[in-house]
Design a protein around this motif. Structure first.
Motif, PDB file in Angstrom:
ATOM      1  N   GLU A   1       0.608  -1.285  -0.162  1.00 40.08           N
ATOM      2  CA  GLU A   1      -0.203   0.367  -0.156  1.00 40.08           C
ATOM      3  C   GLU A   1       0.794   1.147  -0.257  1.00 40.08           C
ATOM      4  O   GLU A   1       0.324   2.280  -0.660  1.00 40.08           O
ATOM      5  N   LEU A   2       1.793   0.960   0.349  1.00 41.42           N
ATOM      6  CA  LEU A   2       3.119   1.852   0.429  1.00 41.42           C
ATOM      7  C   LEU A   2       3.765   2.770  -0.782  1.00 41.42           C
ATOM      8  O   LEU A   2       3.655   3.537  -0.885  1.00 41.42           O
ATOM      9  N   GLN A   3       4.310   1.384  -1.177  1.00 51.42           N
ATOM     10  CA  GLN A   3       3.688   1.989  -2.416  1.00 51.42           C
ATOM     11  C   GLN A   3       3.069   2.348  -3.987  1.00 51.42           C
ATOM     12  O   GLN A   3       3.619   2.952  -5.016  1.00 51.42           O
ATOM     13  N   GLU A   4       1.693   1.860  -3.395  1.00 50.80           N
ATOM     14  CA  GLU A   4       0.785   2.548  -4.255  1.00 50.80           C
ATOM     15  C   GLU A   4       0.354   3.923  -4.198  1.00 50.80           C
ATOM     16  O   GLU A   4       0.791   5.266  -5.164  1.00 50.80           O
ATOM     17  N   ARG A   5       1.225   4.674  -2.956  1.00 48.20           N
ATOM     18  CA  ARG A   5       1.539   5.741  -1.957  1.00 48.20           C
ATOM     19  C   ARG A   5       2.002   6.696  -3.153  1.00 48.20           C
ATOM     20  O   ARG A   5       2.030   7.875  -3.079  1.00 48.20           O
ATOM     21  N   ILE A   6       2.984   6.133  -2.753  1.00 51.58           N
ATOM     22  CA  ILE A   6       4.821   6.258  -3.602  1.00 51.58           C
ATOM     23  C   ILE A   6       4.523   6.998  -5.221  1.00 51.58           C
ATOM     24  O   ILE A   6       4.910   7.653  -5.640  1.00 51.58           O
ATOM     25  N   GLY A   7       3.636   5.853  -5.596  1.00 51.24           N
ATOM     26  CA  GLY A   7       3.083   5.831  -7.228  1.00 51.24           C
ATOM     27  C   GLY A   7       2.662   7.238  -7.249  1.00 51.24           C
ATOM     28  O   GLY A   7       2.765   8.417  -8.191  1.00 51.24           O
ATOM     29  N   GLU A   8       1.077   7.204  -6.795  1.00 52.95           N
ATOM     30  CA  GLU A   8       1.154   8.580  -6.666  1.00 52.95           C
ATOM     31  C   GLU A   8       1.250   9.680  -6.196  1.00 52.95           C
ATOM     32  O   GLU A   8       0.952  10.962  -7.345  1.00 52.95           O
ATOM     33  N   ALA A   9       2.573   9.520  -5.116  1.00 50.48           N
ATOM     34  CA  ALA A   9       3.485  10.693  -5.347  1.00 50.48           C
ATOM     35  C   ALA A   9       3.684  11.296  -6.074  1.00 50.48           C
ATOM     36  O   ALA A   9       4.389  12.331  -6.788  1.00 50.48           O
ATOM     37  N   ALA A  10       4.883  10.108  -6.814  1.00 44.54           N
ATOM     38  CA  ALA A  10       5.414  10.947  -8.116  1.00 44.54           C
ATOM     39  C   ALA A  10       4.570  10.946  -9.181  1.00 44.54           C
ATOM     40  O   ALA A  10       5.188  11.760 -10.341  1.00 44.54           O
ATOM     41  N   ALA A  11       3.945  11.048  -9.446  1.00 47.54           N
ATOM     42  CA  ALA A  11       2.798  10.856 -10.734  1.00 47.54           C
ATOM     43  C   ALA A  11       2.090  12.547  -9.884  1.00 47.54           C
ATOM     44  O   ALA A  11       1.625  13.209 -11.209  1.00 47.54           O
ATOM     45  N   SER A  12       2.037  12.753  -8.770  1.00 46.94           N
ATOM     46  CA  SER A  12       1.325  13.766  -8.245  1.00 46.94           C
ATOM     47  C   SER A  12       3.098  15.461  -8.871  1.00 46.94           C
ATOM     48  O   SER A  12       2.914  16.370  -8.525  1.00 46.94           O
ATOM     49  N   GLY A  13       4.016  15.126  -9.101  1.00 44.20           N
ATOM     50  CA  GLY A  13       5.351  15.444  -9.529  1.00 44.20           C
ATOM     51  C   GLY A  13       6.052  15.980  -8.272  1.00 44.20           C
ATOM     52  O   GLY A  13       6.662  16.353  -8.116  1.00 44.20           O
ATOM     53  N   ILE A  14       5.968  14.562  -7.399  1.00 52.91           N
ATOM     54  CA  ILE A  14       7.127  14.970  -5.992  1.00 52.91           C
ATOM     55  C   ILE A  14       8.378  13.905  -6.010  1.00 52.91           C
ATOM     56  O   ILE A  14       7.829  12.655  -6.734  1.00 52.91           O
ATOM     57  N   ALA A  15       9.538  14.541  -6.023  1.00 49.78           N
ATOM     58  CA  ALA A  15      10.576  14.523  -6.608  1.00 49.78           C
ATOM     59  C   ALA A  15      10.966  12.412  -5.395  1.00 49.78           C
ATOM     60  O   ALA A  15      10.561  12.929  -4.388  1.00 49.78           O
ATOM     61  N   PRO A  16      11.370  11.934  -5.989  1.00 53.03           N
ATOM     62  CA  PRO A  16      11.299  10.192  -5.271  1.00 53.03           C
ATOM     63  C   PRO A  16      12.616  10.831  -4.541  1.00 53.03           C
ATOM     64  O   PRO A  16      12.625  10.201  -2.960  1.00 53.03           O
ATOM     65  N   SER A  17      13.676  11.677  -4.190  1.00 50.84           N
ATOM     66  CA  SER A  17      14.732  12.281  -3.416  1.00 50.84           C
ATOM     67  C   SER A  17      13.728  13.097  -2.498  1.00 50.84           C
ATOM     68  O   SER A  17      14.753  13.327  -0.987  1.00 50.84           O
ATOM     69  N   ARG A  18      12.727  13.280  -2.790  1.00 51.37           N
ATOM     70  CA  ARG A  18      11.735  13.977  -1.199  1.00 51.37           C
ATOM     71  C   ARG A  18      10.800  13.133  -0.407  1.00 51.37           C
ATOM     72  O   ARG A  18      10.274  14.086   0.401  1.00 51.37           O
ATOM     73  N   LEU A  19      10.393  11.891  -0.629  1.00 55.61           N
ATOM     74  CA  LEU A  19      10.291  11.426  -0.048  1.00 55.61           C
ATOM     75  C   LEU A  19      10.538  10.501   1.529  1.00 55.61           C
ATOM     76  O   LEU A  19      11.849  10.448   1.431  1.00 55.61           O
ATOM     77  N   ILE A  20       9.955  10.311   1.968  1.00 60.48           N
ATOM     78  CA  ILE A  20       9.435   9.706   3.269  1.00 60.48           C
ATOM     79  C   ILE A  20       8.400   8.881   3.713  1.00 60.48           C
ATOM     80  O   ILE A  20       8.280   9.112   3.086  1.00 60.48           O
ATOM     81  N   VAL A  21       8.762   7.664   3.885  1.00 61.40           N
ATOM     82  CA  VAL A  21       7.660   6.295   3.855  1.00 61.40           C
ATOM     83  C   VAL A  21       7.107   5.820   5.764  1.00 61.40           C
ATOM     84  O   VAL A  21       9.114   5.958   6.338  1.00 61.40           O
ATOM     85  N   ASP A  22       6.582   5.821   6.316  1.00 61.38           N
ATOM     86  CA  ASP A  22       6.200   5.936   7.778  1.00 61.38           C
ATOM     87  C   ASP A  22       5.252   4.080   7.625  1.00 61.38           C
ATOM     88  O   ASP A  22       3.985   4.409   6.569  1.00 61.38           O
ATOM     89  N   PRO A  23       5.573   3.215   8.819  1.00 55.55           N
ATOM     90  CA  PRO A  23       4.446   1.867   8.382  1.00 55.55           C
ATOM     91  C   PRO A  23       3.112   2.147   9.110  1.00 55.55           C
ATOM     92  O   PRO A  23       2.366   1.504   8.952  1.00 55.55           O
ATOM     93  N   GLY A  24       3.920   3.397   9.766  1.00 58.34           N
ATOM     94  CA  GLY A  24       2.063   3.789  10.143  1.00 58.34           C
ATOM     95  C   GLY A  24       2.050   2.638  12.173  1.00 58.34           C
ATOM     96  O   GLY A  24       0.500   2.256  11.910  1.00 58.34           O
ATOM     97  N   ILE A  25       3.038   2.738  12.323  1.00 63.38           N
ATOM     98  CA  ILE A  25       2.618   1.570  13.926  1.00 63.38           C
ATOM     99  C   ILE A  25       1.299   2.413  14.186  1.00 63.38           C
ATOM    100  O   ILE A  25       1.688   3.677  14.713  1.00 63.38           O
ATOM    101  N   GLY A  26       0.772   1.536  14.799  1.00 63.11           N
ATOM    102  CA  GLY A  26      -0.570   2.375  14.973  1.00 63.11           C
ATOM    103  C   GLY A  26      -2.100   2.239  14.035  1.00 63.11           C
ATOM    104  O   GLY A  26      -2.465   2.988  15.255  1.00 63.11           O
ATOM    105  N   PHE A  27      -1.652   3.268  13.073  1.00 63.73           N
ATOM    106  CA  PHE A  27      -2.791   3.326  12.666  1.00 63.73           C
ATOM    107  C   PHE A  27      -2.953   2.138  11.891  1.00 63.73           C
ATOM    108  O   PHE A  27      -2.577   1.233  10.907  1.00 63.73           O
TER     109      PHE A  27
END
Length: 274
Positions: A151-177
């Protein structure tokens, strides 16, 4: 050395420190203390995401956080804004924030990704399946770490499609969410699947319920009654899990007690010969 993010909740209802730093001057002073103790980034939030928390309007949220961000940024402190709202993210970046920490990964506000893309800020994509009011009803998994990574991979793809460069991305597994009890441990044990996605990884276990449940069981108590698990015990457990997350490849950890986590990370790095 793994970066430490210090939490500054400018809210009346956060689960462990709600109301303590609601006044801007108190929040700024607390943030500067965390910075002095070793925080690389201060994560400022004006809306609680604890289980069952009520939403607040972006206007209320911004009235809480913008004065704090302005003062901390003016003092030269790197600041992140913890928000679900695109308008708050944009206002916070204008006030000096360098990072937008969106626990929903862009799902809560459809304007978020475009706002972040335009802002130039780095973007934390959290794993999320719904608002706090009903998130535990969505905690259905077969292989939780793999599904979280997917699911995070899907969000990464959506961010890239929105013009956010991969170098600007950080992922968080959402502990507790949208994760209950042992599912959080399963995600932490599978952190390598999150790291393998490519972006920097931020892990936040600080003072969360699953830690208190574990500590209560070790004391022979009932997990339904967590009142006896003190903040100090939760902070110790947070420091341990943060150190283990760092060893598993986390780029940063997000905590309330910066000093304890700083010491835990120093011990792990010394053990590893770093």
């Amino acid at each position: 050395m793994t970066a430490i993010w210090g939490i500054v909740n400018v809210t009346p209802d956060s689960f462990s420190d709600g109301g303590r730093f609601l006044a801007a001057d108190d929040a700024v002073a607390h943030g500067l203390r965390l910075r002095a103790e070793g925080a690389s980034v201060l994560d400022i939030g004006g809306e609680s995401t604890r289980p069952g928390a009520e939403r607040v309007s972006p206007e209320v949220e911004q009235a809480r956080v913008i004065p704090v961000i302005e003062q901390l940024a003016e003092a030269g402190v790197p600041v992140s804004i913890d928000t679900l709202n695109a308008s708050t993210a944009a206002a916070a970046v204008r006030a000096g924030a360098r990072i937008v920490n969106d626990v929903s990964g862009g799902l809560a506000d459809p304007e978020m990704r475009a706002a972040v893309a335009e802002s130039g800020a780095d973007y934390v994509i959290g794993h999320w399946r719904g608002f706090s009011s009903d998130m535990y009803a969505r905690a259905e998994y077969r292989r939780v770490a793999r599904e979280v990574a997917g699911e995070l991979q899907e969000r990464i793809g959506e961010a890239a499609a929105s013009g956010i460069a991969p170098s600007r991305l950080i992922v968080d597994p959402g502990i507790g969410f949208a994760k209950a009890g042992a599912q959080n441990w399963d995600v932490l044990r599978g952190l390598d699947e999150i790291v393998a996605l490519g972006p920097r990884v931020l892990v936040g276990t600080s003072r969360k319920r699953f830690l208190a449940e574990t500590l209560q069981r070790t004391a022979g108590g009932e997990t339904a009654d967590l009142a006896g698990v003190s903040t100090e015990r939760r902070d110790l457990a947070t420091a341990v899990t943060s150190a283990l997350a760092a060893r598993a490849g986390a780029w940063a950890v997000r905590v309330h007690d910066v000093a304890a986590t700083r010491d835990a990370l120093a011990v792990v790095h010394a053990w590893d010969g770093a």
